[in-house]
Each structure stands twice: as C-alpha cells, then as structure tokens.
Design a protein around this motif. Structure first.
Motif, PDB file in Angstrom:
ATOM      1  N   LEU A  13       0.821  -1.208   0.000  1.00  0.00           N
ATOM      2  CA  LEU A  13       0.000   0.000   0.000  1.00  0.00           C
ATOM      3  C   LEU A  13       0.857   1.261   0.000  1.00  0.00           C
ATOM      4  O   LEU A  13       0.466   2.291  -0.543  1.00  0.00           O
ATOM      5  CB  LEU A  13      -0.946   0.016   1.205  1.00  0.00           C
ATOM      6  N   LEU A  14       2.026   1.184   0.585  1.00  0.00           N
ATOM      7  CA  LEU A  14       2.903   2.354   0.648  1.00  0.00           C
ATOM      8  C   LEU A  14       3.563   2.666  -0.692  1.00  0.00           C
ATOM      9  O   LEU A  14       4.105   3.751  -0.872  1.00  0.00           O
ATOM     10  CB  LEU A  14       3.985   2.132   1.711  1.00  0.00           C
ATOM     11  N   GLU A  15       3.515   1.724  -1.628  1.00  0.00           N
ATOM     12  CA  GLU A  15       4.228   1.885  -2.893  1.00  0.00           C
ATOM     13  C   GLU A  15       3.451   2.660  -3.953  1.00  0.00           C
ATOM     14  O   GLU A  15       4.047   3.120  -4.921  1.00  0.00           O
ATOM     15  CB  GLU A  15       4.605   0.512  -3.450  1.00  0.00           C
ATOM     16  N   THR A  16       2.139   2.795  -3.802  1.00  0.00           N
ATOM     17  CA  THR A  16       1.352   3.473  -4.839  1.00  0.00           C
ATOM     18  C   THR A  16       0.591   4.658  -4.252  1.00  0.00           C
ATOM     19  O   THR A  16       0.347   4.721  -3.050  1.00  0.00           O
ATOM     20  CB  THR A  16       0.335   2.502  -5.471  1.00  0.00           C
ATOM     21  N   LYS A  17       0.205   5.561  -5.138  1.00  0.00           N
ATOM     22  CA  LYS A  17      -0.572   6.723  -4.703  1.00  0.00           C
ATOM     23  C   LYS A  17      -1.951   6.280  -4.201  1.00  0.00           C
ATOM     24  O   LYS A  17      -2.441   6.783  -3.192  1.00  0.00           O
ATOM     25  CB  LYS A  17      -0.721   7.716  -5.845  1.00  0.00           C
ATOM     26  N   ASP A  18      -2.575   5.321  -4.911  1.00  0.00           N
ATOM     27  CA  ASP A  18      -3.876   4.808  -4.464  1.00  0.00           C
ATOM     28  C   ASP A  18      -3.756   4.129  -3.104  1.00  0.00           C
ATOM     29  O   ASP A  18      -4.626   4.260  -2.258  1.00  0.00           O
ATOM     30  CB  ASP A  18      -4.454   3.825  -5.489  1.00  0.00           C
ATOM     31  N   GLY A  19      -2.671   3.409  -2.912  1.00  0.00           N
ATOM     32  CA  GLY A  19      -2.456   2.749  -1.625  1.00  0.00           C
ATOM     33  C   GLY A  19      -2.302   3.754  -0.493  1.00  0.00           C
ATOM     34  O   GLY A  19      -2.822   3.555   0.601  1.00  0.00           O
ATOM     35  N   MET A  20      -1.590   4.845  -0.778  1.00  0.00           N
ATOM     36  CA  MET A  20      -1.435   5.899   0.231  1.00  0.00           C
ATOM     37  C   MET A  20      -2.783   6.536   0.551  1.00  0.00           C
ATOM     38  O   MET A  20      -3.053   6.874   1.703  1.00  0.00           O
ATOM     39  CB  MET A  20      -0.440   6.954  -0.251  1.00  0.00           C
TER      40      MET A  20
END
Length: 110
Positions: A13-20
């Motif tokens: 989740l920390l790797e993508t903008k949607d995950g953030m």
C-alpha cells in the motif's frame, strides 16, 4: 492488481498513490471513530463504567438489568473480546512463521 494478502499488503500500500490514499482514509476513519466514541462532555451523558458508550439514543434494555446481571454480561463481553484478540494474534503468528492454519492451506503474504 498485485496486492498480496496478509501482513505483506501494508508494504504494498505504501508503494502506490492509491495505496497511500487508502491508508490516509483508514487513518482518518480511526481518528473520527475515536472522537465519536469518547465520552463527550457536551452530550450530557456520563458513563456508568469505562467503555460505556451508550448515548441515550439506543436502549436495548441495559438499565432494566440487575447489577449482578450487568456485571455478568460485562464479564462475558470482556472474555469474548479477549478470545477474539487471541484468535487474531494466533493467525498473525502463524502467518509470520509461514505455517497455514486456514482452510485450503492459504498462506497470506506468500
């Protein structure tokens, strides 16, 4: 999507903008839920015991119980919560050990 299951999903989740965005929304939800569950002085409702979140709007008959029945029901609820926490902790530990205890041998995060 390539989001793994289990504890490995947090790193993904920390790797993508949607995950953030998902993490931000989860954080805001928990902050709002904590504020809503606190004993708010402006409501005029005082708690009978720690963890008493009744607000006078819903009545499931709690006030009609005897003191002995109230204590018994609180003890049952406390023990159910403890059992649930231990069950979840058991799943987390087994996932970290790499041993599946789930049906079908599913091992989240692997």
């Amino acid at each position: 999507e390539d989001i793994p299951a289990g504890l490995a999903s947090w790193g993904a989740l920390l790797e993508t903008k949607d995950g953030m965005n998902v993490l931000y929304q989860m954080g805001m939800f928990f902050v709002a839920a904590e504020i809503a569950n606190r004993e708010a002085p402006w409501t005029g409702v005082t708690a009978e015991f720690p963890g008493d979140y009744r607000n006078g709007k819903l009545d499931f008959g709690w006030d009609k119980f005897s003191d002995e029945t109230k204590m018994k029901k609180r003890a049952i609820e406390l023990n159910n919560g403890r059992a649930a926490m231990m069950g979840i902790w058991g799943l987390v530990i087994h996932e970290m050990m790499g041993v599946s205890i789930l049906p079908g041998g599913l091992l989240p995060g692997h």
